[in-house]
Design a protein around this motif. Structure first.
Motif, short mmCIF file in Angstrom:
data_model
loop_
_atom_site.label_atom_id
_atom_site.label_comp_id
_atom_site.label_asym_id
_atom_site.label_seq_id
_atom_site.Cartn_x
_atom_site.Cartn_y
_atom_site.Cartn_z
N PRO A 90 33.30 36.85 37.92
CA PRO A 90 32.13 36.04 38.10
C PRO A 90 32.08 34.95 37.01
N ALA A 91 31.47 33.78 37.26
CA ALA A 91 31.49 32.97 36.39
C ALA A 91 30.42 33.52 35.19
N SER A 92 29.68 34.14 35.19
CA SER A 92 28.64 34.54 34.21
C SER A 92 29.57 35.42 33.19
N ALA A 93 30.83 35.71 33.77
CA ALA A 93 31.64 36.66 32.44
C ALA A 93 32.45 35.83 31.74
N GLU A 94 32.65 34.64 32.05
CA GLU A 94 33.74 33.82 31.64
C GLU A 94 33.80 33.61 30.10
N PHE B 59 31.29 47.13 43.15
CA PHE B 59 31.29 47.85 42.16
C PHE B 59 30.34 47.51 40.80
N GLN B 60 30.22 46.16 40.85
CA GLN B 60 29.28 45.79 39.78
C GLN B 60 27.83 46.19 39.93
N GLU B 61 27.46 46.29 41.33
CA GLU B 61 26.10 46.89 41.56
C GLU B 61 25.91 48.33 41.41
N ASP B 62 27.07 48.91 41.29
CA ASP B 62 27.14 50.43 41.09
C ASP B 62 27.16 50.85 39.45
N VAL C 232 28.75 42.60 34.49
CA VAL C 232 28.90 41.24 33.90
C VAL C 232 28.75 40.11 34.96
N ASP C 233 28.53 40.52 36.18
CA ASP C 233 28.03 39.76 37.25
C ASP C 233 26.42 39.34 37.36
N ASP C 234 25.85 38.25 36.58
CA ASP C 234 24.62 38.11 36.67
C ASP C 234 23.72 38.51 38.11
N GLY C 235 24.47 38.12 39.20
CA GLY C 235 23.94 37.91 40.41
C GLY C 235 24.02 39.44 41.03
N ALA C 236 24.47 40.33 40.41
CA ALA C 236 24.57 41.68 40.86
C ALA C 236 23.18 42.47 40.87
#
Lengths: 355, 564
Positions: free
Chosen positions: A122-126, A297-300, A310-314
């Motif tokens: 995700p872009a938020s993790a770059e 997985f990111q939401e889990d 790391v995904d701000d959208g999760a």
């Protein structure tokens, strides 16, 4: 009565044999999958002992990819990287998850990873990417947590900064963990290095020590025995833990939490995944790494491991944004500097604080 | 040569070959699953860039911290062993030589601490000793004394059972004769009973010393800040700094300490060891009398009520404390779940089943391997060289208790990817878990079986052989009936050791087949009242399962038999 004894021994033998049979059927299953890890249908994930994933999330991945995921968890975070370094010539599996920024470059410098960063990142993790072989998966802040009720009862305002912790008003109230034996302990040491600089952090620790600091060797001991805000109801209202720990002390009606993290005392930890050099199933390993940064997985992750995706959208669990936020301005130290100085800092810390 | 003597020498040769095989099987087991992994890891520390590098010795020994650590390790091990023996011998008398209602239950209870996970015991001890705890006034929280008390807590049952197993089979007539000839009870004990028990006491003491010298978790939790032993230092150097050079030097130091302790114990044992008049079944226990047995009774009461019951009671009470503050069974109901937000990959009950299966396999391996070792070592060859070889064999099988779990665990990782060239990665196969546990359980099996086998009068075997019994027949008619008695105890010990083993297991753990101690560590390593309560309830389950196993093992030892 000789008879009775024979019966007893036969019964014992039968019980053992049964256990053996049950066991060996298990082992047959596992060694079959172990033996076939060279083929493309099994992928082995090496991880630390805090790894967790919801069974249905993992099952969805297995179904969609046609892979069977085998997990191996040979130790905690620091030990994990050292084990990877030691087993470089005969890796324990295909992919790794759980290398944190304190150990990231020890792993990459030793060449235990193949170059691969997930294209699905995700872009938020770059901003968290380090080098060309680590994919960031989650973040967490190691902070000082405070037992709010304790301070309210005493009518003393709770501290807010690292400097506050060394003030006489907070004498004998803080318990932290040893950086040589505990990963949050190391993170907090790094926070003080970032805050006070290479020349100032030892002086800060001397002041903490003079102010009645208590050091435990492990997180459980500090949190459950010495901290007043936990089940153990210990004597100290300030403990080194995580910014997400207060999510576990939310009241039944969900309107308050009895503990809070001091967000100006935090060190940012980032955990990475990667493909192990010499993996028998490198393609499966890449798919697994992609899965770890995927939305499901990111939401889990938060509910499973008390860390932020790391995904701000999760989506986050209820109450997290209010009671367990990340620090807006955490302390950080670049991974290569940590690798260069980590052992030296721990030894200096030991000499300063423990003597 | 006539045909008869031909056949005789054939038989002799066959007999010798059988003994060599009996020694070779356990040696091969130990070599593959202990010596090789340890040597490989220690070797890496001394072998850098293709050359032998012993510079680590100078470096490690020039640090004053090293000497302090060695001193602390020795002090801790000696104090823990001495106190365990001092308290354990009266306990063995009360629990194995006297009869009273509830004795069987008490024997099971005493065995419980032996397998409890150290992190849980640490929490329980600190709950009792912390400044606001029931014994807070003693000021023992996180002191050297607290560690020693915890070591006694863990190892008391080792002394009680090892010594008790011998004591209950000791023919009471020798002591009775001494008393009839006018010796005071104390004198009769000192001159008749104590010398007869010395081999068993030395056996127990050597095991306890090794446990005390290599304790890890309990030292970290209960020790004062900065307290360190050789074991904790090896752990930090290996897992934190990956400084294999320093770890290797410390491992050698650990081996020297352990080797010296074993040599001392061996000496004490062989000086005293001789054939004893053992009854093949238990001697008649005498009823416990408050006046006659006041001293051992008082010592046992203090240990059981104070040292054992208080932390166990705290643990039990806290396991009923519900996450919302009330009292009830919520924590136990949660054992069929995987914890708050699936902290675990399996439920606690599933982990319990895994633990039992693994322990059954480990106990089987340990009893076969340990039984062979005990049988071989119990022989008395005429040649001095043969006797010396047996003594070395005996000590070598004790080493797994005295070598750091982290050295063994990391050693597994660097060696067992292709054991003996086979294409089986044992490190991740799951089969290694029971094997690793068996390696640790073998010394206990040997120590339980050996004193009893050695106490068999060799003239019995000679007589049987003279009367024409072959070596197999001698074993079956002389050794087996006596050796079968402590076999139940040996199985129980092996089972319990395996149930509680955490050190080596934790390096081999697979989340989907976690054992009970691994699950408990996992639960107590997370914040949240639910997981904490579950960890305590799971510890109680582990304790109950252990006590049950020990009680069953106790029953397996059979009642009176008809053949003697």
């Amino acid at each position: 009565m000789q008879h009775r004894q024979t019966v007893g021994l036969v019964a014992a033998g039968a019980a053992l044999a049964l256990g053996l049979a049950a066991c060996s059927s298990d082992d047959a299953g596992s060694s079959a999958s172990g033996g076939s890890s060279g083929s493309s249908d099994t992928v082995t994930l090496v991880t630390h002992d805090s790894f967790a994933v919801s069974p249905d999330v993992l099952a969805a991945f297995e179904k969609q990819s046609g892979l069977t995921v085998k997990q191996v968890a040979p130790g905690d975070g620091g030990a994990l990287v050292n084990q990877l370094v030691l087993t470089k010539d005969a890796p324990l599996g295909d992919a790794v998850y759980g290398i944190d920024n304190s150990y990231a470059t020890r792993a990459t410098d030793a060449g235990v990873l193949d170059p691969y960063v997930s294209p699905d990142l995700p872009a938020s993790a770059e901003d968290d990417v380090v080098g060309d072989s680590l994919t960031p998966v989650d973040r967490s802040d190691v902070c000082i947590d405070v037992d709010k009720a304790w301070f309210e009862k005493k009518g003393v305002p709770a501290p807010t900064t690292l400097q506050d912790l060394a003030k006489p008003a907070y004498r004998d109230l803080l318990v932290v963990t040893n950086p040589a034996t505990s990963s949050p302990g190391l993170a907090f040491l790094l926070a003080t290095v970032a805050a006070f600089g290479e020349d100032g952090w030892q002086d800060y620790w001397t002041r903490l020590k003079d102010n009645g600091l208590k050091v435990d060797d492990g997180w459980s001991d500090a949190y459950y025995t010495d901290f007043s805000g936990s089940e153990g109801k210990g004597p100290r209202p300030l403990v080194l833990s995580y910014s997400t720990s207060p999510a576990e002390t939310i009241s039944k009606d969900g309107t308050s939490s009895s503990t809070a993290a001091l967000l100006d005392t935090c060190f940012r930890q980032v955990e990475y995944a990667g493909v192990l050099a010499g993996a028998k199933n490198p393609d499966g390993a890449k798919q697994l790494v992609d899965f770890l940064v995927g939305r499901q997985f990111q939401e889990d992750v938060p509910g499973q491991m008390y860390v932020y995706p790391v995904d701000d959208g999760a989506a986050l669990p209820d109450g997290w944004e209010e009671f367990a936020p990340l620090s807006p301005k955490p302390f950080t130290v670049p991974p290569d500097q940590i690798t260069e100085h980590r052992d030296e800092w721990i030894k200096q810390w030991t000499a300063t604080v423990i003597g | 040569m006539d045909r008869h003597s031909d056949r005789l020498s054939d038989r002799l040769r066959l007999g010798r070959a059988a003994w060599v095989l009996a020694a070779a099987v356990p040696l091969a087991f130990l070599a593959i699953f202990f010596a090789w992994p340890v040597a490989a890891l220690v070797g890496r520390g001394f072998w850098t860039d293709g050359a032998l590098d012993l510079g680590g010795f100078a470096e490690v020994f020039s640090a004053t911290r090293t000497w302090r650590i060695i001193g602390i390790t020795l002090g801790q091990a000696v104090a823990g062993t001495a106190l365990s023996v001092l308290l354990g011998v009266p306990g063995a008398y009360v629990l194995y030589r006297c009869s009273f209602p509830g004795r069987t239950l008490l024997r099971g209870l005493v065995a419980v601490p032996f397998v409890l996970p150290t992190v849980v015991v640490g929490v329980a001890f600190r709950a009792v000793l912390a400044p606001d705890g029931p014994l807070g006034a003693l000021g023992l929280d996180q002191t050297f004394a607290a560690i020693v008390l915890a070591l006694v807590f863990f190892n008391y049952s080792v002394v009680v059972r090892t010594v008790g197993g011998m004591w209950e089979r000791l023919d009471p007539r020798a002591e009775q004769a001494a008393r009839a000839l006018g010796a005071s009870p104390a004198r009769a004990f000192r001159t008749v009973t104590l010398p007869a028990l010395t081999p068993a006491i030395a056996s127990a003491a050597s095991i306890v010393f090794l446990f005390c010298a290599t304790a890890y978790g309990i030292v970290l939790v209960l020790g004062p800040t900065g307290y360190g032993t050789i074991e904790t230092e090896i752990y930090v150097q290996t897992t934190q700094f990956l400084d294999l050079r320093a770890a290797a030097v410390l491992s050698v130091v650990q081996l020297v300490v352990v080797g010296a302790a074993l040599a001392v114990a061996n000496r004490a044992r062989t000086r005293r060891e001789r054939a004893l008049a053992l009854t093949s079944d238990r001697a008649v226990a005498r009823p416990l009398r408050a006046r006659r047995d006041a001293l051992p009774l008082a010592a046992t009461a203090v240990v059981v009520l104070g040292l054992l019951a208080m932390p166990l009671g705290t643990l039990l009470a806290r396991s009923f404390r519900e996450p919302d503050g009330g009292w009830g069974l919520a924590n136990y109901r949660n054992l069929s779940t995987t914890g708050d937000a699936n902290a675990l990959s399996v439920t606690v009950w599933q982990a319990t089943a895994t633990s039992l299966r693994t322990a059954a396999l480990a106990a089987l391996i340990a009893v076969v391997v340990g039984g062979l070792v005990a049988l071989v070592v119990s022989r008395r060859p005429r040649a001095a060289g043969g006797r010396r070889a047996l003594r070395v064999l005996d000590s070598v099988f004790m080493l797994p208790l005295g070598v750091s779990a982290v050295t063994v665990g990391f050693g597994f990782l660097v060696t067992l990817d292709r054991p003996l060239g086979l294409d089986v990665d044992l490190r991740t196969s799951g089969l290694l878990v029971p094997i690793a546990q068996a390696v640790v359980a073998v010394p206990l099996v040997v120590r339980v079986l050996l004193p009893v086998l050695r106490a068999i009068d060799p003239r019995l075997r000679e007589a049987a052989a003279t009367l024409g019994a072959g070596p197999g027949r001698v074993l079956a008619t002389i050794d087996a009936p006596v050796g079968a008695r402590p076999l139940g105890l040996a199985i129980g010990f092996a089972f319990a050791t395996s149930l509680g083993e955490f050190g080596a297991t934790s390096f081999l753990a697979r989340p989907d087949s976690a054992t009970l101690p691994v699950v408990i560590y996992r639960l107590i390593g997370r914040p949240g009242a639910g997981d904490y309560g579950m960890a305590l309830a799971a510890s109680v389950v582990l304790a109950v399962v252990t006590a049950a196993v020990m009680l069953v093992a106790e029953q397996l030892r059979g009642e009176r038999t008809g053949e003697i």
